[in-house]
Write an enzyme that holds these catalytic residues in place. Structure first.
Site, PDB file in Angstrom:
ATOM      1  N   HIS A 149       2.174   3.400   8.097  1.00  0.00           N
ATOM      2  CA  HIS A 149       3.515   3.442   7.195  1.00  0.00           C
ATOM      3  C   HIS A 149       4.668   4.612   7.687  1.00  0.00           C
ATOM      4  O   HIS A 149       3.554   5.708   7.721  1.00  0.00           O
ATOM      5  CB  HIS A 149       3.243   3.226   5.427  1.00  0.00           C
ATOM      6  CG  HIS A 149       2.452   1.877   5.860  1.00  0.00           C
ATOM      7  ND1 HIS A 149       2.692   0.989   4.804  1.00  0.00           N
ATOM      8  CD2 HIS A 149       1.426   1.291   5.136  1.00  0.00           C
ATOM      9  CE1 HIS A 149       2.408  -0.008   4.648  1.00  0.00           C
ATOM     10  NE2 HIS A 149       1.571   0.351   5.083  1.00  0.00           N
ATOM     11  N   ASP A 178       9.636  -2.554   7.135  1.00  0.00           N
ATOM     12  CA  ASP A 178       8.214  -2.948   6.182  1.00  0.00           C
ATOM     13  C   ASP A 178       9.155  -4.218   5.126  1.00  0.00           C
ATOM     14  O   ASP A 178      10.404  -3.936   4.671  1.00  0.00           O
ATOM     15  CB  ASP A 178       8.085  -2.628   4.712  1.00  0.00           C
ATOM     16  CG  ASP A 178       6.680  -2.523   4.242  1.00  0.00           C
ATOM     17  OD1 ASP A 178       5.216  -1.698   5.009  1.00  0.00           O
ATOM     18  OD2 ASP A 178       6.742  -3.296   3.829  1.00  0.00           O
ATOM     19  N   CYS A 181       0.267 -10.226  14.437  1.00  0.00           N
ATOM     20  CA  CYS A 181       0.226 -10.478  15.917  1.00  0.00           C
ATOM     21  C   CYS A 181       1.140 -11.383  15.904  1.00  0.00           C
ATOM     22  O   CYS A 181       2.306 -11.178  16.851  1.00  0.00           O
ATOM     23  CB  CYS A 181      -0.727 -11.257  16.287  1.00  0.00           C
ATOM     24  SG  CYS A 181      -2.280  -9.801  16.976  1.00  0.00           S
ATOM     25  N   ASN A 239      -3.175   2.639   6.051  1.00  0.00           N
ATOM     26  CA  ASN A 239      -4.458   1.960   4.733  1.00  0.00           C
ATOM     27  C   ASN A 239      -5.420   1.322   5.367  1.00  0.00           C
ATOM     28  O   ASN A 239      -5.346   0.580   6.233  1.00  0.00           O
ATOM     29  CB  ASN A 239      -3.866   1.363   3.863  1.00  0.00           C
ATOM     30  CG  ASN A 239      -2.791   2.067   3.168  1.00  0.00           C
ATOM     31  OD1 ASN A 239      -3.003   2.747   2.147  1.00  0.00           O
ATOM     32  ND2 ASN A 239      -1.737   1.022   2.555  1.00  0.00           N
ATOM     33  N   HIS A 259      -4.055  -6.400  19.597  1.00  0.00           N
ATOM     34  CA  HIS A 259      -5.101  -6.089  18.100  1.00  0.00           C
ATOM     35  C   HIS A 259      -6.218  -5.688  17.971  1.00  0.00           C
ATOM     36  O   HIS A 259      -6.834  -5.734  18.214  1.00  0.00           O
ATOM     37  CB  HIS A 259      -5.650  -7.829  17.730  1.00  0.00           C
ATOM     38  CG  HIS A 259      -5.516  -7.898  16.165  1.00  0.00           C
ATOM     39  ND1 HIS A 259      -4.597  -7.774  14.698  1.00  0.00           N
ATOM     40  CD2 HIS A 259      -6.755  -7.773  15.757  1.00  0.00           C
ATOM     41  CE1 HIS A 259      -5.508  -8.286  14.008  1.00  0.00           C
ATOM     42  NE2 HIS A 259      -6.437  -8.364  15.231  1.00  0.00           N
ATOM     43  N   HIS A 268      -4.499  -5.648  10.749  1.00  0.00           N
ATOM     44  CA  HIS A 268      -3.895  -5.457  12.823  1.00  0.00           C
ATOM     45  C   HIS A 268      -3.495  -3.420  12.202  1.00  0.00           C
ATOM     46  O   HIS A 268      -3.054  -3.413  11.444  1.00  0.00           O
ATOM     47  CB  HIS A 268      -2.984  -6.389  12.361  1.00  0.00           C
ATOM     48  CG  HIS A 268      -1.789  -5.843  13.767  1.00  0.00           C
ATOM     49  ND1 HIS A 268      -2.261  -6.653  15.070  1.00  0.00           N
ATOM     50  CD2 HIS A 268      -2.093  -4.963  14.361  1.00  0.00           C
ATOM     51  CE1 HIS A 268      -1.828  -6.204  16.630  1.00  0.00           C
ATOM     52  NE2 HIS A 268      -1.187  -4.959  15.750  1.00  0.00           N
ATOM     53  N   CYS A 325      -3.147 -13.671  12.283  1.00  0.00           N
ATOM     54  CA  CYS A 325      -2.552 -12.447  12.088  1.00  0.00           C
ATOM     55  C   CYS A 325      -0.736 -12.170  12.121  1.00  0.00           C
ATOM     56  O   CYS A 325      -0.249 -12.540  12.799  1.00  0.00           O
ATOM     57  CB  CYS A 325      -3.391 -11.333  13.059  1.00  0.00           C
ATOM     58  SG  CYS A 325      -2.596  -9.587  12.855  1.00  0.00           S
ATOM     59  N   GLY A 378      -7.161   0.326   0.499  1.00  0.00           N
ATOM     60  CA  GLY A 378      -6.007  -0.876   0.053  1.00  0.00           C
ATOM     61  C   GLY A 378      -5.910  -1.180   1.585  1.00  0.00           C
ATOM     62  O   GLY A 378      -3.810  -1.496   0.809  1.00  0.00           O
ATOM     63  N   HIS A 402      -1.458  -0.509  11.520  1.00  0.00           N
ATOM     64  CA  HIS A 402      -0.251  -0.023  10.826  1.00  0.00           C
ATOM     65  C   HIS A 402      -0.346   1.247  10.686  1.00  0.00           C
ATOM     66  O   HIS A 402      -1.016   1.279   9.714  1.00  0.00           O
ATOM     67  CB  HIS A 402       0.567  -0.595  10.666  1.00  0.00           C
ATOM     68  CG  HIS A 402      -0.697  -1.348   9.049  1.00  0.00           C
ATOM     69  ND1 HIS A 402      -1.309  -2.060   9.022  1.00  0.00           N
ATOM     70  CD2 HIS A 402       0.071  -0.717   8.284  1.00  0.00           C
ATOM     71  CE1 HIS A 402      -1.236  -2.673   7.835  1.00  0.00           C
ATOM     72  NE2 HIS A 402      -1.182  -1.982   7.055  1.00  0.00           N
TER      73      HIS A 402
HETATM   74  P1  5GP Z   1      -1.272  -2.469   3.831  1.00  0.00           P
HETATM   75  O1  5GP Z   1      -0.967  -2.556   2.127  1.00  0.00           O
HETATM   76  O2  5GP Z   1      -1.971  -3.385   4.437  1.00  0.00           O
HETATM   77  O3  5GP Z   1      -1.293  -1.282   4.527  1.00  0.00           O
HETATM   78  O4  5GP Z   1       0.515  -2.687   4.542  1.00  0.00           O
HETATM   79  C1  5GP Z   1       0.826  -4.196   4.516  1.00  0.00           C
HETATM   80  C2  5GP Z   1       2.449  -3.946   4.922  1.00  0.00           C
HETATM   81  O5  5GP Z   1       2.809  -5.134   5.489  1.00  0.00           O
HETATM   82  C3  5GP Z   1       3.014  -4.159   2.885  1.00  0.00           C
HETATM   83  O6  5GP Z   1       3.879  -2.713   3.171  1.00  0.00           O
HETATM   84  C4  5GP Z   1       3.604  -5.439   3.174  1.00  0.00           C
HETATM   85  O7  5GP Z   1       5.149  -5.243   2.639  1.00  0.00           O
HETATM   86  C5  5GP Z   1       4.216  -5.568   4.730  1.00  0.00           C
HETATM   87  N1  5GP Z   1       4.188  -6.800   4.880  1.00  0.00           N
HETATM   88  C6  5GP Z   1       3.161  -8.019   5.232  1.00  0.00           C
HETATM   89  N2  5GP Z   1       3.517  -8.802   5.554  1.00  0.00           N
HETATM   90  C7  5GP Z   1       4.974  -8.812   6.069  1.00  0.00           C
HETATM   91  C8  5GP Z   1       5.607  -9.648   6.825  1.00  0.00           C
HETATM   92  O8  5GP Z   1       6.214 -10.718   7.117  1.00  0.00           O
HETATM   93  N3  5GP Z   1       6.885  -8.832   7.722  1.00  0.00           N
HETATM   94  C9  5GP Z   1       6.951  -7.073   7.171  1.00  0.00           C
HETATM   95  N4  5GP Z   1       8.204  -6.595   8.064  1.00  0.00           N
HETATM   96  N5  5GP Z   1       6.486  -6.422   6.738  1.00  0.00           N
HETATM   97  C10 5GP Z   1       5.095  -6.899   5.530  1.00  0.00           C
HETATM   98 ZN    ZN Z   2      -2.688  -8.252  15.075  1.00  0.00          ZN
END
Ligand code: 5GP
Ligand code: ZN
Length: 124
Positions: free
Chosen positions: A113, A38, A15, A98, A54, A109, A12, A104, A111
Site C-alpha cells: 500500500h 485501491d 492476478c 500486511n 504471483h 498476492h 487470485c 491483517g 502488495h
Molecule cells: P490487504 O488487507 O490484503 O493488505 O489489502 C487488500 C487491499 O486490496 C484492500 O485495501 C482492498 O481495498 C483492496 N482491494 C481488494 N479487492 C480489490 C479490487 O478488486 N480492486 C482494487 N482496486 N482494490 C481491491
Molecule cells: Zn496473484
C-alpha cells in the site's frame, strides 16, 4: 507446471487485475510491476503496487526477489509524488505490506500500500 510454480494464480483477484479480467485504475505498469488505485482508499492518495508474478506475501520472498523488491521500493516515492502526495518532509507517504492473518492480509498476492495526501485519513 504446478500451481506453486505458475506465474499467476487462477483464483487470485490481483492476478485477474493484472490480466485485465477485473478492471482497475492503473497508476503504473512495466514488465514486472503493476500499480493501481485501491478500491477502498483511506486517504487522498492510496494505491497498491504488486509484482506481476504471483507471490503470496512478503513471507515468501527470497534472494531471487531482491532486484524486484528494490525496484518496487525505489519506484514508490516517484509514484507517490505523481499521484499527489506532497513532498518530504512536510508531505510524505506511508508504505505498508500486511502479511498473513495476524498481519491483517486480506488478498494473498504480495502488495505494498502507498498511502498519503493531506490528513485527516479514514485510518492510520
Ligand atoms: P490487504 O488487507 O490484503 O493488505 O489489502 C487488500 C487491499 O486490496 C484492500 O485495501 C482492498 O481495498 C483492496 N482491494 C481488494 N479487492 C480489490 C479490487 O478488486 N480492486 C482494487 N482496486 N482494490 C481491491
Ligand atoms: Zn496473484
Amino acid at each position: 507446471m504446478t500451481a506453486t510454480h505458475s506465474h499467476s494464480d487462477l483464483d487470485c483477484i490481483f492476478c485477474k487485475i493484472i490480466a485485465g479480467k477485473i478492471p482497475s485504475k492503473k497508476v503504473y505498469e512495466d514488465e514486472e510491476i503493476y500499480a493501481f488505485h485501491d478500491i477502498h482508499p483511506w486517504a487522498p492518495v492510496h494505491f497498491l503496487m504488486i509484482p506481476k508474478t504471483h507471490i503470496a506475501s512478503l513471507a515468501q520472498v527470497g534472494d531471487v526477489h531482491r532486484g524486484l523488491l528494490g525496484r518496487m521500493m525505489t519506484l514508490a516515492p516517484k509514484l507517490a509524488l505523481q499521484e499527489g502526495c506532497n513532498p518530504y518532509p512536510q508531505g510524505g507517504f506511508r508504505v505498508l505490506s500486511n502479511t498473513g492473518d495476524e498481519g491483517g492480509q486480506e488478498v494473498q498476492h504480495l502488495h505494498f500500500h502507498v498511502i498519503g495526501g493531506p490528513r485527516p485519513w479514514l485510518k492510520g
